[in-house]
Design an enzyme around this catalytic site. Structure first.
Site, PDB file in Angstrom:
ATOM      1  N   ALA A 492      22.237  65.008  21.308  1.00  0.00           N
ATOM      2  CA  ALA A 492      22.427  66.052  22.314  1.00  0.00           C
ATOM      3  C   ALA A 492      23.030  67.381  21.989  1.00  0.00           C
ATOM      4  O   ALA A 492      22.726  68.532  22.152  1.00  0.00           O
ATOM      5  CB  ALA A 492      23.488  65.431  23.600  1.00  0.00           C
ATOM      6  N   ASP A 518      19.263  63.613  10.263  1.00  0.00           N
ATOM      7  CA  ASP A 518      19.445  62.683  11.283  1.00  0.00           C
ATOM      8  C   ASP A 518      18.459  61.443  11.104  1.00  0.00           C
ATOM      9  O   ASP A 518      17.160  61.835  10.855  1.00  0.00           O
ATOM     10  CB  ASP A 518      19.122  63.264  12.567  1.00  0.00           C
ATOM     11  N   ARG A 529      19.076  64.485  27.846  1.00  0.00           N
ATOM     12  CA  ARG A 529      20.169  65.049  27.638  1.00  0.00           C
ATOM     13  C   ARG A 529      19.783  65.930  26.230  1.00  0.00           C
ATOM     14  O   ARG A 529      20.750  66.533  25.876  1.00  0.00           O
ATOM     15  CB  ARG A 529      21.588  64.051  27.368  1.00  0.00           C
ATOM     16  N   LYS A 542      14.281  62.359  15.031  1.00  0.00           N
ATOM     17  CA  LYS A 542      14.589  63.374  15.644  1.00  0.00           C
ATOM     18  C   LYS A 542      14.870  64.965  15.032  1.00  0.00           C
ATOM     19  O   LYS A 542      14.643  66.020  15.777  1.00  0.00           O
ATOM     20  CB  LYS A 542      16.438  63.185  16.041  1.00  0.00           C
ATOM     21  N   ASP A 590      28.155  61.002  16.193  1.00  0.00           N
ATOM     22  CA  ASP A 590      28.733  60.100  17.176  1.00  0.00           C
ATOM     23  C   ASP A 590      29.356  58.976  16.758  1.00  0.00           C
ATOM     24  O   ASP A 590      29.677  57.868  17.557  1.00  0.00           O
ATOM     25  CB  ASP A 590      27.354  59.496  18.003  1.00  0.00           C
ATOM     26  N   ASN A 591      30.031  58.959  15.800  1.00  0.00           N
ATOM     27  CA  ASN A 591      30.715  57.885  15.079  1.00  0.00           C
ATOM     28  C   ASN A 591      32.012  58.558  14.200  1.00  0.00           C
ATOM     29  O   ASN A 591      31.504  59.566  13.541  1.00  0.00           O
ATOM     30  CB  ASN A 591      30.144  56.629  14.264  1.00  0.00           C
ATOM     31  N   CYS A 647      43.082  41.424  17.815  1.00  0.00           N
ATOM     32  CA  CYS A 647      43.511  40.135  18.242  1.00  0.00           C
ATOM     33  C   CYS A 647      43.067  39.711  19.553  1.00  0.00           C
ATOM     34  O   CYS A 647      42.691  38.678  19.931  1.00  0.00           O
ATOM     35  CB  CYS A 647      45.013  40.062  18.068  1.00  0.00           C
TER      36      CYS A 647
END
Length: 820
Positions: A492, A518, A529, A542, A590-591, A647
Site C-alpha cells: 500500500a 518486492d 488499498r 507486485k 511490513d516487518n 512466556c
C-alpha cells in the site's frame, strides 16, 4: 443483492476477503454504512482525485464526479489518471472511467454542466474541492436543510498550505469516538498490602466499591476514563441481590485524582444511571474475571460554514485549546500559546483571498508580490471583524505567513494534495459514526518546506511540473529527475510512493532510476488499498505490476522492477556496487526485521532513509539523514502491535490476542524459519556453520547459553527439513511431520508444564499457582472424530507439502487410523 445488515455482509465471502484489512480497522458496522454511502465530489484536480481514489477503494456504493473544466497540462502533475492524450477533455469525464476501474462494486458517474440541487440531493456526502467561498457557503447551507442533512466537507489547498472544513449538521452521532480497541483489564488483588480485586470502602462521599484491575500481557496499557462504561465477565462472586456482576450490563467508572486520590490500577464502580452513582453492598470477590471497556455513543452539533467564517470562535475564548464547534484543531504547538496561532492566521489569509477572488474575479497570481500585498491589506481589515481574543490580548497578524498563502494560492503541489486527500477521505469514513470528525476547521501549513529565499528559476515552462517549478524552481525539479532511489516493498505504501515519484518527476530524468523490489505477489485482499493493482493482476509480482501501471502516469519514469528479498541471502545482488550507486532508500516494508536490515545498510553506506509504516488508521514516518539524525534503529518509532512476553504466549495465553500471536509465532517456527535456514545451508554449508558457531559457541557474553539453546531448537528443525527434502518428500512424510508437531505442542509441552506445576501447586507467597488468568490445562489425545484435531493435521500437512516440494493435490483427506 445489497446487504441490509451486518450478518448479510459477513456472509459475502468475496467482500470479506477483499476488505479484510479494512474491516479489521473500521469494523463491520462502519463498513455496512460505507457500502451504502453515495458521495458527490466537486472538482477532480489533485485533492479531488485523491479523494475519489481513496473513497472508491474504501468500498462506497456510488460516487459522482463533477468537474466540467478541460484537462490542462498542469493537471498531469497532480492527477495520476490524466495523460497528454486527455488534454482539453472534461476532467470528470476522463477520470470517471478510471475511478470505476478501481472498484467494480462502486458505481461511478461523471456530470457536466452546472451543479444542481437535484444532483446534490441524490447523495449523502458532498466533497467540495473546487469553487469560490460563496459557492461553498451556498451548498453547505443547502446540505444542512436536507432531511437527514447531507454531510459537507470542503477542502482548499494552496502550495504548502491547506484547509478542511467539516459540517455534519445539527445532530450527529459518534458511535465510537476514538476507534481504538476497547481496554481490557484483569480483575486482580493487590499483593502488598493485600486488597481483594473488589473491596468496599468509604470516604466523605459515602460507601463505594473499588476495583483493582491490571493490564494483561499484550493489551494496551492505560486506565479507564472517568465516566466510561465497562462490563465484567468470568468473575466468581461479586453479586448484588442475587445478580452476578457479569450479568449487570454496562457499569460506570470513576477515579478520584489528586494527592489523596485512588491508588494506581484502580477505579470506582458505579451504577449506569446516565452518570456515575456509587455502587456498594456487593458480595465478596472469590476469584478471576476480566473487565472490558464499552464504547458509548455521543451526539454533537456542527455549525454552518457561514457561521464559522463569521464567528470562528466565541469572543473571549482561547481558541487553540477549545474543542467545540467553530474552533480549530491545533497543528502548530509553537504558536498555540501566543497572540498569532498559525491555524487562525491561515483562516484569516483564506478569508482575505476569498475577498480578492470576489472583487478581482481571479485568484492571486503565483509569485506576484503586488497581489500578495493586497491580500495582506485586506487581512488587516478583516482581523477585527473575527473577534479573535487570545490569552495575551487581540490577535496579531502574521503578515509574512498571510503573504505566503496568497503567493501560492493558485498552486497545487502533488505531495500536499495526497496529504489533504487522505484527510478528507478519512472524514468520509467518519460519516459512518466511527472516529471523531474534525470540528470544524483543520488549517495547516508546511512552511519549513519552502525555500529560504525565492528561487530565480520559477517561471512556468508549459510542463506538467509547472506548479512544482513555481514554488521550488526548475533546477530542483531537474535534480529530482536524476535521483537514483531504491524502494524496498511495493504494498500500500509502495504504491503511493511510486505515484508520488511519477507525478513529481522523481527518477524521470536522463540519469534517474527507481529500483523497486518486492518478492510478494498480489492477493485479492490487496486490491482495496494498493491502488496500482487490479483484479487481473492477482497472482502477479507486485513490483512488475506496479511498474507497468506507473508508466501510464509518467512515460519518463525510469524503473528497474525486481522480485528479490532484501537480506543476507541476496547480498550478491544488492552488493557494494549497488548500494554505493544509489542516492536514497525508501522503505515500504511490513516487518521490523527487514526494516532493521535496510537501516543497517543505510548506516554502513551513509545513505538517507525514508522510513514509514502504517497500522490501521495510525502511521509513523522517520526521515533518517547520515550525520544529521539518529539511525532508524536508534530512534525509529514503528510498532508491530505491542509485545506479548514469550512466556505468556507459550504457557499462559488467556486472551484471543495471545492465541493469535502464539499462532503467528508457531507458523514462523514451523514453516518459515526452517525453510529459510535450510536454503542458507544448501547455498554455502561452511559459511552457515561458521556464522552459527560465531553467534553461539564462540559467544562470550552472558547470553551464550540462551543463544545455544535457541540455535539447537532451530537446527533440529532445519535437520528434519533437510532430511525430508533430500529423500524426495511425499505427502505421507509431510503428514508425519504434522503428527509430530501436534503431539509436541498439544501433548508433550502441556504435560511438561503440568509436571512442573501440578494442579494444586502454590507459589512463593502461598497462593494457588493456577488462579486468575492461569487455567489448569490438560494434555490432548488425538481424536480422529474431533474436527479441530483433523483440521490441524490437514492444514499442517498441506503447509509442509507447500514448503518442501510442489505436490499435485487439491485437498488432503486423512485416514482415521494413526499414521505413525
Amino acid at each position: 443483492m445489497e446487504a441490509t445488515n451486518v450478518d448479510e455482509l459477513r456472509q459475502d465471502k468475496k467482500f470479506m476477503d477483499k476488505f479484510s484489512r479494512q474491516i479489521g480497522a473500521y469494523g463491520l458496522e462502519a463498513m455496512l454504512k460505507l457500502v451504502k454511502m453515495k458521495v458527490l465530489v466537486v472538482g477532480v484536480r489533485g485533492v479531488g482525485i485523491e479523494v475519489c481514489k481513496n473513497t472508491a477503494l474504501a468500498g462506497v456504493a456510488a460516487m459522482t464526479l463533477h468537474d466540467p473544466e478541460p484537462v490542462a497540462i498542469q493537471d498531469l502533475g497532480t492527477n495520476f489518471f490524466l495523460t497528454e492524450e486527455d488534454l482539453n477533455r472534461p476532467r470528470a469525464e476522463v477520470c470517471a472511467v478510471k475511478v470505476q476501474d478501481l472498484n467494480d462494486s462502486c458505481t461511478v458517474e461523471a456530470t457536466s454542466g452546472e451543479l444542481t440541487e437535484d444532483l446534490v440531493k441524490q447523495h449523502g456526502v458532498m466533497v467540495f474541492t473546487q469553487g469560490t467561498q460563496d459557492e461553498a457557503i451556498r451548498w453547505d447551507n443547502f446540505c444542512r436543510e436536507q432531511k437527514p442533512p447531507i454531510s459537507f466537507v470542503r477542502c482548499i489547498t494552496s502550495g504548502v498550505f491547506g484547509s478542511v472544513f467539516v459540517d455534519h449538521g445539527d445532530q450527529f452521532t459518534i458511535r465510537d469516538p476514538d476507534g481504538k480497541a476497547p481496554l481490557v483489564k484483569l480483575c486482580c488483588p493487590q499483593a502488598k498490602p493485600y486488597r481483594p480485586a473488589f473491596t468496599e470502602l468509604e470516604d466523605e462521599d459515602g460507601k463505594y466499591t473499588l476495583v483493582t484491575a491490571l493490564t494483561p500481557d499484550g493489551q494496551t496499557p492505560g486506565s479507564f476514563p472517568t465516566d466510561s462504561l465497562v462490563t465484567f465477565n468470568g468473575v466468581e462472586g461479586v453479586e448484588l441481590n442475587g445478580v452476578s456482576i457479569n450479568d449487570m450490563g454496562p457499569l460506570r467508572t470513576y477515579r478520584k485524582e489528586g494527592t489523596n486520590g485512588d491508588p494506581a490500577n484502580t477505579f470506582r464502580l458505579g451504577a449506569n444511571n446516565g452518570k456515575y452513582t456509587p455502587l456498594s453492598g456487593l458480595s465478596p470477590w472469590v476469584v478471576g474475571g476480566f473487565v472490558t471497556q464499552e464504547k458509548e455513543a455521543i451526539t454533537v452539533a456542527f455549525r454552518s460554514l457561514e457561521d464559522c467564517i463569521a464567528t470562528p470562535q466565541p469572543e473571549g475564548v482561547f481558541g487553540a485549546l477549545k474543542d467545540m464547534g467553530g474552533d480549530f484543531i491545533t497543528t502548530d504547538l509553537s504558536t498555540a500559546f501566543e497572540n498569532n496561532p498559525t491555524e487562525l492566521q491561515i483562516h484569516i489569509a483564506y478569508q482575505a483571498i476569498a475577498w480578492f477572488v470576489t472583487h478581482k474575479g481571479r485568484w492571486p497570481a503565483v509569485n506576484n508580490k503586488a497581489d500578495a500585498e493586497e491580500v495582506v491589506e485586506q487581512a488587516k481589515k478583516l482581523l477585527p471583524q473575527c473577534g479573535f481574543v487570545q490569552l495575551g490580548g487581540p490577535l496579531q497578524l502574521n503578515e509574512e505567513l498571510v503573504a505566503q498563502v496568497a503567493m501560492y494560492a493558485g498552486v497545487e503541489l502533488q505531495g500536499m494534495t495526497a496529504f489533504w486527500g487522505g484527510i478528507v477521505s478519512q472524514e468520509l469514513v467518519k460519516v459512518a459514526g466511527k472516529f471523531t470528525p474534525i470540528r470544524q476547521f483543520l488549517n495547516f501549513g508546511m512552511t519549513k518546506c519552502l525555500p529560504d529565499s525565492p528561487p530565480g528559476d520559477t517561471a512556468p515552462i508549459g510542463s506538467r511540473y509547472d506548479d512544482l517549478i513555481q514554488v521550488f524552481g526548475r533546477s530542483l525539479v531537474e535534480k529530482l529527475g536524476n535521483l537514483k532511489i531504491f524502494m524496498v516493498g511495493c504494498g500500500a505504501l509502495g504504491c503511493e510512493y511510486i505515484k508520488n515519484f511519477a507525478l513529481n518527476g522523481v527518477c524521470c530524468g536522463p540519469q534517474g532510476m527507481l529500483t523497486i523490489t518486492d518478492n510478494d505477489r498480489i492477493e485479492v485482499s490487496n486490491l482495496n488499498r494498493q491502488f496500482l493493482f487490479r483484479a487481473d493482476n492477482v497472482g502477479q509480482p507486485k513490483s512488475v505490476a506496479a511498474f507497468e501501471r506507473a508508466k501510464s502516469m509518467n512515460k519518463s519514469l525510469n524503473v528497474n522492477a525486481l522480485q528479490e528479498f532484501v537480506g543476507p541471502n541476496t547480498e550478491k545482488i544488492f552488493n557494494d556496487e549497488f548500494w554505493t550507486g544509489i542516492d536514497l532508500v525508501a522503505n515500504a516494508l511490513d516487518n521490523m526485521k527487514a526494516r532493521m536490515y535496510v537501516d543497517g545498510k543505510c548506516v554502513f553506506y551513509e545513505k538517507p532513509l525514508l522510513e514509514s509504516g502504517t497500522m490501521g488508521t495510525g502511521f509513523n514516518i522517520d526521515v533518517v539523514v547520515p550525520h544529521m539524525t539518529k539511525s532508524y534503529a536508534d530512534g525509529g518509532n514503528a510498532d508491530e502491535g505491542g509485545g506479548v512476553p514469550m512466556c505468556t504466549l507459550r504457557n499462559f495465553p488467556h486472551l484471543i490476542d495471545h492465541c493469535i500471536e502464539w499462532s503467528r509465532a508457531q507458523f514462523e517456527d514451523m514453516f518459515v524459519e526452517p525453510a529459510a535456514q535450510a536454503s542458507s545451508v544448501l547455498e554455502n554449508v561452511a559459511e552457515y556453520v561458521a556464522k552459527k558457531k560465531a553467534a553461539t559457541v564462540d559467544n562470550t557474553t552472558q547470553a551464550r547459553g540462551a543463544l545455544i539453546a535457541r540455535a539447537v531448537a532451530v537446527l533440529s528443525k532445519v535437520k528434519v527439513t533437510l532430511e525430508v527434502a533430500a529423500s524426495q518428500p511425499t505427502i505421507e512424510a509431510c503428514a508425519e511431520m504434522a503428527w509430530r508437531d501436534f503431539h509436541q505442542m498439544f501433548r508433550d509441552n502441556i504435560q511438561n508444564l503440568i509436571t512442573a506445576f501440578p494442579e494444586h501447586h502454590k507459589d512463593k507467597s502461598g497462593n494457588n499457582f493456577w488462579s486468575g488468568h492461569r487455567k489448569f490445562p490438560s494434555a490432548a489425545v488425538y481424536d480422529p472424530k474431533n474436527p479441530t484435531h483433523v483440521n490441524f493435521m490437514i492444514t499442517a500437512t498441506n503447509l509442509y507439502a507447500s514448503m518442501l516440494a510442489p505436490v499435485s493435490y487439491t485437498h488432503l483427506t486423512l485416514p482415521t487410523k494413526r499414521i505413525v
